[in-house]
Design an enzyme around this catalytic site. Structure first.
Site, short mmCIF file in Angstrom:
data_model
loop_
_atom_site.label_atom_id
_atom_site.label_comp_id
_atom_site.label_asym_id
_atom_site.label_seq_id
_atom_site.Cartn_x
_atom_site.Cartn_y
_atom_site.Cartn_z
N LYS A 298 -0.44 11.16 0.68
CA LYS A 298 0.27 10.46 -0.23
C LYS A 298 0.24 11.02 -1.60
CE LYS A 298 -1.14 6.27 0.87
NZ LYS A 298 -1.91 6.17 1.98
N ARG B 69 17.28 14.14 13.56
CA ARG B 69 17.65 15.37 13.68
C ARG B 69 18.82 15.22 12.66
NH1 ARG B 69 14.73 18.67 17.09
NH2 ARG B 69 16.14 20.46 16.53
N ASP C 58 -1.30 4.34 -4.74
CA ASP C 58 -2.15 3.61 -4.02
C ASP C 58 -1.68 2.03 -3.73
OD1 ASP C 58 -3.61 4.76 -2.15
OD2 ASP C 58 -5.59 4.39 -2.68
N HIS D 162 0.78 -1.14 0.08
CA HIS D 162 -0.05 0.02 0.03
C HIS D 162 1.03 1.34 -0.05
CE1 HIS D 162 -3.47 2.52 0.53
NE2 HIS D 162 -3.16 2.79 1.81
#
Lengths: 93, 324
Positions: B161, B245, B179, B140
């Site tokens: 998305k 980070r 998808d 997916h």
């Protein structure tokens, strides 16, 4: 909770765009993970494109897998929709 | 199940195939991605004979059979042609011996002929069959190509998305599939993604519906297959979660036993997803080229610290000497 059930497609045209949209709409407020398995292909039922890709026709079985807290409720909603032929074929019979 | 018919339909032109006889057997399943030249088995040596493979008769086999007398020929052929044989192929457009044709017809084994040379046929068949039998799965997610990098965007439903992919397309990148992504292992070492034929080039955008990207933006912005080089997971920003980070540790996710670089991209208003995805793709390219920004910076930093330390030490030593 995990529920698995085979549901038959009853409406004349099979899982075309409208029923697929309806399925996605029904599932929107539910929380469980819902998968459809058809012809060895398992897809996420919340994604309309995936449901469309199955191109499932009438009188075939779709294996519905529902997993989550509201599995039972979600499955009953789906079953009802399939049973009602997604509100189609009303003029048949 | 992959049948001989499927194989024939798919590769008829490519392998220059024709069916000679045994049409009844086209339903036979191909169970192993291997082919075999019967060779030694035609001499009657059948120990360890791999009966599930497709048999390819080349020059040597055809001429060897011609040299045998009819009775032995039939006996040897019956030895290798069993219920399990998926199909028999003859290369170089040779005319197969009559006995081979009749046995194939009787047993319902498809007998195919190709005009290719035996070696070419063996190589191509092995390649095509291993492709067909390669492990595959359906994911997916949305697969796009940005700066030549195949990037699968994943995340929960309605996280954005498709919108992110649309943004990338608008900037000249390409859509492979929205998808649903069919992922396949290629050559046992890398992954390749494609979309199902039915929903190819289509996207679903909330509030608009289904759109055809190839029609809207032109053929330049779509692609049918692309290697899957990295996975980006979009998720709603969570203040309790600590996001990467520095980027020193590389994360991977496992798809069909292959490690794929994996990034989590938290979203919140004001963060330009498209720009961030482009940056991830570019940074991936840079890493592939051998430049790892975070690592390089760290090396520089460590160098600087080490220098300062040694400077500090020499200063302290100098001051000690002065005191003494």
């Amino acid at each position: 909770m995990k529920l698995v059930k085979k549901i038959k497609i009853r409406n004349e045209l099979g899982l075309h765009a409208r029923p697929a949209a309806l399925i996605v709409k029904i599932l929107q407020p539910t929380k469980s993970m819902v998968n459809f398995t058809y012809r060895n292909e398992t897809i996420n039922a919340r994604s309309i494109m995936s449901v469309l890709m199955l191109a499932a026709q009438r009188n075939t079985l779709i294996t519905v897998t529902v997993e989550g807290d509201d599995a039972e409720y979600t499955l009953s909603l789906l079953e009802k929709a399939f049973e009602n032929k997604f509100g189609e074929d009303c003029c048949e019979r | 199940m992959y049948s001989v018919q499927d194989f024939f339909d798919e590769h008829e032109k490519n392998l220059e195939l024709e069916i000679l006889t045994g049409k009844a057997g086209l339903k036979r399943a191909i169970r192993v991605p291997e082919v075999q030249r019967p060779g030694l088995s035609l001499t009657g040596y059948l120990r360890h004979f791999a009966s599930k493979r497709i048999l390819i008769f080349g020059k040597v086999e055809i001429f060897f059979l011609r040299d045998l007398d009819v009775k032995t020929r039939i006996e040897r052929l019956k030895g290798i042609l069993t219920k399990e044989t998926p199909a028999v192929m003859v290369s170089r457009s040779y005319r197969p011996p009559k006995e081979l044709v009749s046995i194939c017809e009787e047993e319902g084994i498809p007998l195919l002929r190709s005009s290719m040379t035996t070696m070419d046929l063996v190589i191509k068949m092995t390649f095509l069959l291993s492709e067909e039998f390669a492990p595959s799965t359906t994911c997916h997610g949305t697969l796009v190509e940005a700066f030549g990098v195949g990037m699968m965007i994943q995340g929960d439903s309605s996280v954005g998305k498709s919108e992110a992919a649309l943004g990338l397309i608008e900037r000249g990148h390409r859509l492979i599939s929205d998808d649903i992504v069919r992922v396949k292992v290629r050559e046992g070492s890398y992954l390749e993604g494609s979309g199902p034929e039915l929903t190819r080039h289509l996207m679903e955008i909330r509030g608009i519906g289904i759109i055809n990207v190839a029609h809207l933006y032109g053929a330049v912005c779509v692609r049918d297959v692309k290697s899957l080089d990295l996975v980006v997971k979009l998720e709603a920003w969570d203040d309790r979660h600590f996001y990467d980070r520095v980027g020193l540790d590389e994360k991977f996710c496992d798809i069909l036993g292959i490690n794929v670089p994996f990034h989590i991209l938290p979203l919140k208003p004001g963060r330009d997803v498209v720009l961030l995805l482009e940056t991830i793709a570019l940074n991936h390219r840079l890493k592939e080229m051998g430049y790892h920004s975070a690592k390089e910076f760290n090396v520089k930093l460590l160098d600087t610290i080490a220098k300062r330390q040694s400077q500090g030490r020499s200063l302290r030593e100098a001051s000690k000497k002065d005191k003494n």
